[in-house]
Design a protein around this motif. Structure first.
Motif, PDB file in Angstrom:
ATOM      1  N   ASN A 109     -40.344 -20.331   1.820  1.00 16.52           N
ATOM      2  CA  ASN A 109     -41.629 -20.048   2.472  1.00 16.52           C
ATOM      3  C   ASN A 109     -42.668 -21.100   2.134  1.00 16.52           C
ATOM      4  O   ASN A 109     -43.423 -21.545   2.995  1.00 16.52           O
ATOM      5  CB  ASN A 109     -42.151 -18.679   2.021  1.00 16.52           C
ATOM      6  CG  ASN A 109     -41.445 -17.550   2.737  1.00 16.52           C
ATOM      7  OD1 ASN A 109     -40.698 -17.789   3.680  1.00 16.52           O
ATOM      8  ND2 ASN A 109     -41.672 -16.337   2.289  1.00 16.52           N
ATOM      9  N   ALA A 113     -44.604 -23.543   4.628  1.00 16.94           N
ATOM     10  CA  ALA A 113     -46.065 -23.584   4.635  1.00 16.94           C
ATOM     11  C   ALA A 113     -46.563 -25.014   4.492  1.00 16.94           C
ATOM     12  O   ALA A 113     -47.503 -25.431   5.181  1.00 16.94           O
ATOM     13  CB  ALA A 113     -46.628 -22.715   3.510  1.00 16.94           C
ATOM     14  N   SER A 128     -48.916 -22.997  14.505  1.00 19.65           N
ATOM     15  CA  SER A 128     -47.969 -23.234  13.416  1.00 19.65           C
ATOM     16  C   SER A 128     -46.578 -23.375  13.992  1.00 19.65           C
ATOM     17  O   SER A 128     -45.801 -22.430  13.991  1.00 19.65           O
ATOM     18  CB  SER A 128     -48.039 -22.085  12.420  1.00 19.65           C
ATOM     19  OG  SER A 128     -48.031 -20.862  13.108  1.00 19.65           O
ATOM     20  N   TYR A 188     -55.082 -22.211   7.711  1.00 19.40           N
ATOM     21  CA  TYR A 188     -54.137 -21.824   6.680  1.00 19.40           C
ATOM     22  C   TYR A 188     -54.431 -20.434   6.146  1.00 19.40           C
ATOM     23  O   TYR A 188     -53.532 -19.625   5.961  1.00 19.40           O
ATOM     24  CB  TYR A 188     -54.163 -22.849   5.549  1.00 19.40           C
ATOM     25  CG  TYR A 188     -53.305 -22.468   4.373  1.00 19.40           C
ATOM     26  CD1 TYR A 188     -51.924 -22.487   4.480  1.00 19.40           C
ATOM     27  CD2 TYR A 188     -53.874 -22.084   3.172  1.00 19.40           C
ATOM     28  CE1 TYR A 188     -51.135 -22.135   3.411  1.00 19.40           C
ATOM     29  CE2 TYR A 188     -53.090 -21.731   2.105  1.00 19.40           C
ATOM     30  CZ  TYR A 188     -51.729 -21.753   2.219  1.00 19.40           C
ATOM     31  OH  TYR A 188     -50.940 -21.392   1.168  1.00 19.40           O
ATOM     32  N   TRP A 191     -53.279 -17.713   8.359  1.00 16.00           N
ATOM     33  CA  TRP A 191     -51.837 -17.659   8.538  1.00 16.00           C
ATOM     34  C   TRP A 191     -51.138 -17.216   7.249  1.00 16.00           C
ATOM     35  O   TRP A 191     -50.171 -16.455   7.273  1.00 16.00           O
ATOM     36  CB  TRP A 191     -51.370 -19.047   8.981  1.00 16.00           C
ATOM     37  CG  TRP A 191     -49.907 -19.235   9.032  1.00 16.00           C
ATOM     38  CD1 TRP A 191     -49.074 -18.826  10.033  1.00 16.00           C
ATOM     39  CD2 TRP A 191     -49.104 -19.860   8.053  1.00 16.00           C
ATOM     40  NE1 TRP A 191     -47.796 -19.167   9.727  1.00 16.00           N
ATOM     41  CE2 TRP A 191     -47.790 -19.804   8.518  1.00 16.00           C
ATOM     42  CE3 TRP A 191     -49.368 -20.460   6.820  1.00 16.00           C
ATOM     43  CZ2 TRP A 191     -46.726 -20.336   7.790  1.00 16.00           C
ATOM     44  CZ3 TRP A 191     -48.335 -20.986   6.102  1.00 16.00           C
ATOM     45  CH2 TRP A 191     -47.023 -20.914   6.591  1.00 16.00           C
ATOM     46  N   ALA A 192     -51.654 -17.681   6.093  1.00 18.08           N
ATOM     47  CA  ALA A 192     -50.931 -17.524   4.833  1.00 18.08           C
ATOM     48  C   ALA A 192     -50.884 -16.091   4.334  1.00 18.08           C
ATOM     49  O   ALA A 192     -50.131 -15.789   3.421  1.00 18.08           O
ATOM     50  CB  ALA A 192     -51.553 -18.412   3.757  1.00 18.08           C
ATOM     51  N   GLY A 194     -49.890 -13.561   6.022  1.00 18.21           N
ATOM     52  CA  GLY A 194     -48.700 -12.895   6.553  1.00 18.21           C
ATOM     53  C   GLY A 194     -49.062 -11.773   7.494  1.00 18.21           C
ATOM     54  O   GLY A 194     -49.359 -10.659   7.066  1.00 18.21           O
ATOM     55  N   THR A 260     -41.399 -17.539   9.154  1.00 19.62           N
ATOM     56  CA  THR A 260     -42.608 -17.914   8.432  1.00 19.62           C
ATOM     57  C   THR A 260     -43.611 -18.597   9.356  1.00 19.62           C
ATOM     58  O   THR A 260     -44.810 -18.356   9.263  1.00 19.62           O
ATOM     59  CB  THR A 260     -42.250 -18.848   7.263  1.00 19.62           C
ATOM     60  OG1 THR A 260     -41.277 -18.207   6.457  1.00 19.62           O
ATOM     61  CG2 THR A 260     -43.459 -19.148   6.426  1.00 19.62           C
ATOM     62  N   SER A 261     -43.129 -19.445  10.264  1.00 20.67           N
ATOM     63  CA  SER A 261     -44.087 -20.143  11.107  1.00 20.67           C
ATOM     64  C   SER A 261     -44.794 -19.162  12.038  1.00 20.67           C
ATOM     65  O   SER A 261     -45.958 -19.331  12.354  1.00 20.67           O
ATOM     66  CB  SER A 261     -43.394 -21.248  11.906  1.00 20.67           C
ATOM     67  OG  SER A 261     -42.494 -20.681  12.817  1.00 20.67           O
ATOM     68  N   GLY A 264     -46.365 -16.147   9.027  1.00 18.12           N
ATOM     69  CA  GLY A 264     -46.836 -16.479   7.687  1.00 18.12           C
ATOM     70  C   GLY A 264     -45.798 -16.076   6.665  1.00 18.12           C
ATOM     71  O   GLY A 264     -44.803 -15.426   6.997  1.00 18.12           O
ATOM     72  N   GLN A 317     -53.005  -6.818   6.201  1.00 19.42           N
ATOM     73  CA  GLN A 317     -51.931  -7.589   6.826  1.00 19.42           C
ATOM     74  C   GLN A 317     -50.570  -7.210   6.238  1.00 19.42           C
ATOM     75  O   GLN A 317     -50.457  -6.838   5.072  1.00 19.42           O
ATOM     76  CB  GLN A 317     -52.192  -9.079   6.643  1.00 19.42           C
ATOM     77  CG  GLN A 317     -53.193  -9.657   7.634  1.00 19.42           C
ATOM     78  CD  GLN A 317     -54.567  -9.059   7.501  1.00 19.42           C
ATOM     79  OE1 GLN A 317     -54.935  -8.593   6.430  1.00 19.42           O
ATOM     80  NE2 GLN A 317     -55.333  -9.045   8.575  1.00 19.42           N
TER      81      GLN A 317
ATOM     82  N   GLN B 179     -54.566 -14.024  -1.124  1.00 18.49           N
ATOM     83  CA  GLN B 179     -54.565 -14.528   0.253  1.00 18.49           C
ATOM     84  C   GLN B 179     -55.367 -13.608   1.158  1.00 18.49           C
ATOM     85  O   GLN B 179     -56.088 -14.060   2.051  1.00 18.49           O
ATOM     86  CB  GLN B 179     -53.133 -14.630   0.795  1.00 18.49           C
ATOM     87  CG  GLN B 179     -52.265 -15.662   0.131  1.00 18.49           C
ATOM     88  CD  GLN B 179     -52.732 -17.075   0.397  1.00 18.49           C
ATOM     89  OE1 GLN B 179     -53.752 -17.296   1.024  1.00 18.49           O
ATOM     90  NE2 GLN B 179     -52.000 -18.037  -0.101  1.00 18.49           N
TER      91      GLN B 179
END
Lengths: 342, 348
Positions: A109, A113, A128, A188, A191-192, A194, A260-261, A264, A317, B179
């Motif tokens: 992952n 990323a 992404s 980022y 997206w990060a 998830g 992942t893309s 996330g 999320q 995050q």
């Protein structure tokens, strides 16, 4: 010493027909249907199943159809991402006979990323894209497997530790890039965490990659069974462990990078699902893979629904939910495998 | 052969000299690292556009300077250097205590999830308790993460492989939470939060320097006092018990002190990665034995952090990035090399 050895051990695929497998798979299909329905019904506004039914048929009030229009792509994305992660986990765990295989734990992952951050910061690409995630994911996977392999094959704790090291270094790279490129930072951070909120565009983006990865993984099922008996036996059974290994690594990496893309970095789905699948249908990969393909999306969708309900009208999320559910699973696995040795 | 592949102690065959004894080598190494630290400190204060000219350095330190030099020393570089020295020393000793307490050369606050936990604690403070300084949140977060790992392994800090895996799990939860918070904040706020979360020494205050200094003043003597017993621990629990070191209690004490030191450091400087892991490793190699390890680890930690900070301050292309990014990148690579070496040795 006893600790790791028991961790590496995994039962060889049992021969013979296990009568409960077919009904078990049927039950998993039912579970998946329920998860899909829940995902369509719940959110900041709850719909009844009747409303969903009429709206799917094209009728019903407009606002219900609007709500569904946003929930359907999200649900489809959840199905796809959950399936990819779960199958990647099965392949990773099967390849290395490592019960701790997971794209998050093994640094894949983080690699994906890094690829995506580089593509937004330096190439100014929007979104992404999967192909940007792939090189990073492959690189991370290669480093981790090379580091974590000893002369007698793979040692799970080593793999996890290598994964943690690679993740730490790549995270430093990501931080260095995002802190100096505010635009990349903004992309980022959304997206990060998830999330499945991306929807339709993401589905189209990852669909081809997901299909490739899933097909390759499916073709590997018997070879993975052979490999589970040990390298020598696999060779004597006519399969080529080196080919299996490389094809497996490629499939697992493509699947993780695709998932992942789009959504996330989502941790622990790839870890937990194969264990559940083994517990339900046994160690035979020809059954494990379809079971994982059913369980993964169910779990991910349920986690997503939970996240939508917890902080209503905002949402938590799905990446946060899976981390908080999955980490205890990891800890439980650790304690259980340790318990065996004493 | 003990513990897990490669994570085992490397000095199984060592003869434990029980007498308190300082080897000449340790004294020399200590003196050299101290001198290096002083040189790096002077460079930190004097280099660059804002540097205090070497001639005026003493006046600035003794508080008689004025104008630009006074400002640079009292507001910018003075506190920054002091926090770097204090946090570096605290992290160095924290790592040493973890490593000898768990008899695992790879144990460190990073591995048990304390750095990630500190980040999560800081983030909680910034999200729900805006009046609370980030540092206090980080302190609490680090302690909670260590406690979680301790409780969830089912065997405390005794089995290295389980510590590592539990640490990975706790880190994953902490990271997911971080995050989330970084995402919900607006961009400026989350950008500055992300800077802190990487571990930074820019814009430090004397208050932070005093805090970490005080922690060192109280806890480093405790670590020193524990030193002889920790050396016995390296012989194995049974041997240590029979020599009167009471292994279980010594381990708990060592880890308690280590957690407190690390928490103090992260509360002053944010979660700076891998200094606690690498400093004692370097120190042990330099000293070549268990004696004087505490002092040399403290000095090495300070040297590593001050040097890394000097680098991010003065190398233009780094653009004054948080120092934690540099330590994470280099420390991570160092750890990787260390692991591969160790595993090659172990898997004959």
């Amino acid at each position: 010493m006893a600790d790791t050895r028991t961790l590496t051990r995994q039962e060889a695929p049992a021969a013979g027909f296990l009568p409960w497998r077919v009904p078990a798979l049927a039950a998993l299909v039912a579970l998946l249907l329920v998860a899909v329905l829940l995902s369509l019904a719940f959110g900041s506004k709850a719909l009844s199943f009747g409303q969903i039914w009429t709206a799917v048929g094209g009728g019903g009030p407009e606002h219900v159809r609007d709500v569904l229009d946003s929930r359907v792509p999200r649900t489809v994305l959840g199905l796809l991402v959950g399936g990819c992660l779960a199958v990647a986990g099965v392949v990773m765990q099967g390849l290395s006979r490592n019960p701790l295989g997971d794209p998050g734990l093994l640094g894949v992952n983080a690699g994906a990323a890094t690829g995506i951050v580089v593509s937004t910061a330096f190439l100014h690409l929007p979104g992404s894209p999967t192909w940007a995630a792939l090189p990073g994911a492959f690189l991370a996977m290669l480093i981790v497997t090379t580091m974590g392999s000893g002369r007698r094959g793979v040692v799970p704790v080593r793999l996890v530790l290598s994964g943690a090291v690679v993740t730490a270094v790549l995270t430093a790279v990501i931080q260095a890039i995002t802190l100096t490129h505010p635009n990349a930072f903004d992309d980022y951070r959304y997206w990060a965490v998830g999330s499945l909120a991306g929807g339709g565009a993401d589905v189209m983006e990852i669909l081809p990659w997901a299909i490739i990865g899933l097909v390759v993984a499916g073709l590997l099922a018997t070879s993975l069974n052979a490999l589970a008996l040990g390298e020598e036996i696999a060779i004597s059974l006519g399969s080529n462990p080196a080919v299996t290994r490389w094809a497996g690594i490629a499939a697992a990496t493509v699947l993780s990078a695709a998932a992942t893309s789009a959504a996330g970095p989502i941790a622990f789905v790839g870890l937990a699902v194969p264990h559940l699948a083994r517990a339900i249908v046994g160690p035979d990969h020809r059954w494990q893979l379809p079971a994982a393909l059913l369980i993964g999306p169910s779990l991910l969708l349920i986690a997503d629904v939970v996240g939508r309900l917890l902080l209503r009208p905002q949402e938590l999320q799905v990446g946060v939910v899976t981390a908080f559910v999955g980490a205890p699973v990891l800890l439980w696995l650790v304690r259980r495998t340790a318990g065996e040795s004493s | 052969m003990s513990a897990v592949d490669g994570l085992s102690t490397r000095r199984v065959g060592m003869t434990g000299r029980v007498v308190l004894h300082v080897s000449p080598r340790a004294v020399v190494v200590g003196a050299v690292t101290l001198a290096l630290l002083v040189v790096l400190g002077i460079l930190t204060l004097t280099m660059g556009k804002l540097g205090i000219p070497p001639g005026g350095l003493w006046t600035a330190i003794s508080g008689h300077a004025d104008g630009k030099e006074k400002f640079v020393f009292e507001e910018l570089r003075g506190p920054r250097l002091s926090v770097a020295v204090g946090a570096g020393a605290a992290l160095g000793v924290s790592g040493l205590l973890f490593q000898s307490g768990t008899r695992n050369p790879l144990a460190s606050p990073d591995v048990v999830g304390m750095t990630a936990g500190a980040g999560a604690g800081a983030v909680v403070a910034s999200l729900w308790i805006p009046l609370l300084p980030l540092g206090i949140g980080a302190f609490a977060g680090a302690a909670v993460a260590a406690a979680l790992v301790y409780l969830s392994t089912g065997s405390g800090f005794a089995v290295p492989s389980r510590i590592i895996l539990a640490g990975v799990g706790v880190s994953a939860m902490a990271t997911a939470f971080i995050q989330y918070v970084v995402m919900v904040k607006d961009q400026d706020e989350s950008l500055s939060l992300a800077g802190y979360l990487a571990g930074t020494l820019s814009a430090r205050t004397w208050g932070q320097a005093q805090f970490v200094g005080l922690a060192c003043l109280v806890l480093l003597p405790c670590a020193l006092a524990l030193g002889p017993r920790l050396r016995l621990m390296e012989l194995g629990d049974a041997m240590a018990d029979s020599l009167g070191a009471r292994a279980g209690r010594t381990r708990s004490l060592a880890i308690l002190i280590a957690v407190a030191l690390c928490a103090a450091a992260v509360s002053a400087a944010g979660p700076i990665a891998f200094v606690a892991l690498t400093a004692p490793q370097i120190a042990r190699r330099l000293v070549g034995g268990p004696h004087g390890a505490v002092v040399v680890s403290a000095l090495t930690g300070a040297v590593v952090l001050v040097a890394a900070d000097l680098w991010v301050q003065q190398a233009g292309w780094l653009g004054d990035l948080p120092v934690g990014i540099l330590t994470a990148a280099f420390g991570g690579v160092y750890l990787g090399v260390l692991l591969v070496k160790e595993w090659k040795k172990g898997s004959a």
